[in-house]
Design a protein around this motif. Structure first.
Motif, PDB file in Angstrom:
ATOM      1  N   LEU A  15      15.297  -3.975 -10.524  1.00 46.53           N
ATOM      2  CA  LEU A  15      15.532  -3.070 -11.650  1.00 46.53           C
ATOM      3  C   LEU A  15      16.986  -2.613 -11.732  1.00 46.53           C
ATOM      4  O   LEU A  15      17.272  -1.488 -12.120  1.00 46.53           O
ATOM      5  CB  LEU A  15      14.596  -1.851 -11.586  1.00 46.53           C
ATOM      6  N   VAL A  16      17.896  -3.500 -11.353  1.00 51.93           N
ATOM      7  CA  VAL A  16      19.325  -3.237 -11.528  1.00 51.93           C
ATOM      8  C   VAL A  16      19.805  -4.200 -12.600  1.00 51.93           C
ATOM      9  O   VAL A  16      19.543  -5.397 -12.540  1.00 51.93           O
ATOM     10  CB  VAL A  16      20.117  -3.460 -10.223  1.00 51.93           C
ATOM     11  N   ASP A  17      20.505  -3.674 -13.584  1.00 52.81           N
ATOM     12  CA  ASP A  17      20.962  -4.483 -14.701  1.00 52.81           C
ATOM     13  C   ASP A  17      22.008  -5.483 -14.233  1.00 52.81           C
ATOM     14  O   ASP A  17      22.999  -5.111 -13.617  1.00 52.81           O
ATOM     15  CB  ASP A  17      21.541  -3.574 -15.782  1.00 52.81           C
ATOM     16  N   GLU A  18      21.777  -6.735 -14.509  1.00 47.71           N
ATOM     17  CA  GLU A  18      22.701  -7.803 -14.128  1.00 47.71           C
ATOM     18  C   GLU A  18      23.742  -8.071 -15.216  1.00 47.71           C
ATOM     19  O   GLU A  18      24.668  -8.836 -15.008  1.00 47.71           O
ATOM     20  CB  GLU A  18      21.930  -9.097 -13.831  1.00 47.71           C
ATOM     21  N   VAL A  19      23.582  -7.475 -16.370  1.00 45.19           N
ATOM     22  CA  VAL A  19      24.495  -7.713 -17.485  1.00 45.19           C
ATOM     23  C   VAL A  19      25.677  -6.756 -17.371  1.00 45.19           C
ATOM     24  O   VAL A  19      25.501  -5.541 -17.332  1.00 45.19           O
ATOM     25  CB  VAL A  19      23.769  -7.521 -18.839  1.00 45.19           C
ATOM     26  N   GLU A  20      26.868  -7.319 -17.281  1.00 44.15           N
ATOM     27  CA  GLU A  20      28.078  -6.497 -17.213  1.00 44.15           C
ATOM     28  C   GLU A  20      28.328  -5.838 -18.566  1.00 44.15           C
ATOM     29  O   GLU A  20      28.061  -6.422 -19.618  1.00 44.15           O
ATOM     30  CB  GLU A  20      29.284  -7.363 -16.825  1.00 44.15           C
ATOM     31  N   GLY A  21      28.831  -4.634 -18.553  1.00 43.45           N
ATOM     32  CA  GLY A  21      29.189  -3.940 -19.784  1.00 43.45           C
ATOM     33  C   GLY A  21      28.007  -3.368 -20.549  1.00 43.45           C
ATOM     34  O   GLY A  21      28.126  -3.097 -21.738  1.00 43.45           O
ATOM     35  N   GLU A  28      21.355   4.536 -16.851  1.00 42.28           N
ATOM     36  CA  GLU A  28      20.658   5.770 -16.486  1.00 42.28           C
ATOM     37  C   GLU A  28      19.144   5.575 -16.536  1.00 42.28           C
ATOM     38  O   GLU A  28      18.413   6.064 -15.673  1.00 42.28           O
ATOM     39  CB  GLU A  28      21.070   6.913 -17.415  1.00 42.28           C
ATOM     40  N   GLN A  29      18.676   4.857 -17.561  1.00 36.92           N
ATOM     41  CA  GLN A  29      17.242   4.604 -17.689  1.00 36.92           C
ATOM     42  C   GLN A  29      16.736   3.752 -16.525  1.00 36.92           C
ATOM     43  O   GLN A  29      15.674   4.029 -15.966  1.00 36.92           O
ATOM     44  CB  GLN A  29      16.946   3.907 -19.012  1.00 36.92           C
ATOM     45  N   LEU A  30      17.507   2.732 -16.166  1.00 31.03           N
ATOM     46  CA  LEU A  30      17.095   1.874 -15.049  1.00 31.03           C
ATOM     47  C   LEU A  30      17.116   2.645 -13.732  1.00 31.03           C
ATOM     48  O   LEU A  30      16.239   2.463 -12.888  1.00 31.03           O
ATOM     49  CB  LEU A  30      17.990   0.634 -14.962  1.00 31.03           C
ATOM     50  N   HIS A  31      18.109   3.523 -13.553  1.00 30.51           N
ATOM     51  CA  HIS A  31      18.150   4.329 -12.325  1.00 30.51           C
ATOM     52  C   HIS A  31      16.927   5.242 -12.253  1.00 30.51           C
ATOM     53  O   HIS A  31      16.295   5.364 -11.195  1.00 30.51           O
ATOM     54  CB  HIS A  31      19.434   5.144 -12.256  1.00 30.51           C
ATOM     55  N   ALA A  32      16.589   5.877 -13.372  1.00 29.91           N
ATOM     56  CA  ALA A  32      15.415   6.760 -13.393  1.00 29.91           C
ATOM     57  C   ALA A  32      14.140   5.962 -13.112  1.00 29.91           C
ATOM     58  O   ALA A  32      13.257   6.431 -12.377  1.00 29.91           O
ATOM     59  CB  ALA A  32      15.316   7.468 -14.745  1.00 29.91           C
TER      60      ALA A  32
END
Length: 111
Positions: A15-21, A28-32
């Motif tokens: 659940l960590v975004d791999e897309v830069e930028g 924030e949504q992914l961290h939550a």
């Protein structure tokens, strides 16, 4: 998008975004989502492993959570970490393994 690598592990984490930028709001949504899902999933897994007698796997899971490489422990509250430590302590006693990986008193490093 979160992309799995060929080895079966996730690039920068689950659940960590791999897309830069990406937009800060998305991060924030992914961290939550990680902060909610990873501790809950970890406790479910600990319960399954404990009930199936796989205490050594509980200790290994906690090593993974405590790893500086993944820093999953940062997603747990202090109360959740205390509960997790209690569970790994109980499992380590049942499987007679040392979660801190200290050598038994009968073993010696001296040559």
């Amino acid at each position: 998008a979160v992309v799995s690598t060929q080895s079966g592990h996730y690039g920068r984490g689950w659940l960590v975004d791999e897309v830069e930028g990406s937009e800060p709001e998305r991060a924030e949504q992914l961290h939550a989502l990680r902060a909610q899902c990873i501790p809950a999933t970890s406790f479910l897994l600990v319960n399954v492993l404990t009930e199936s007698g796989q205490d050594r796997a509980v200790v290994e899971l906690c090593d993974y959570i405590a790893s500086e490489q993944y820093q999953l422990y940062k997603l747990f509250s202090q109360q959740e970490l205390r509960l997790l430590l209690d569970k790994v302590y109980e499992s380590s006693i049942r499987c007679e393994c040392d979660p801190l990986q200290f050598k038994n008193s009968g073993e010696s490093d001296v040559v």
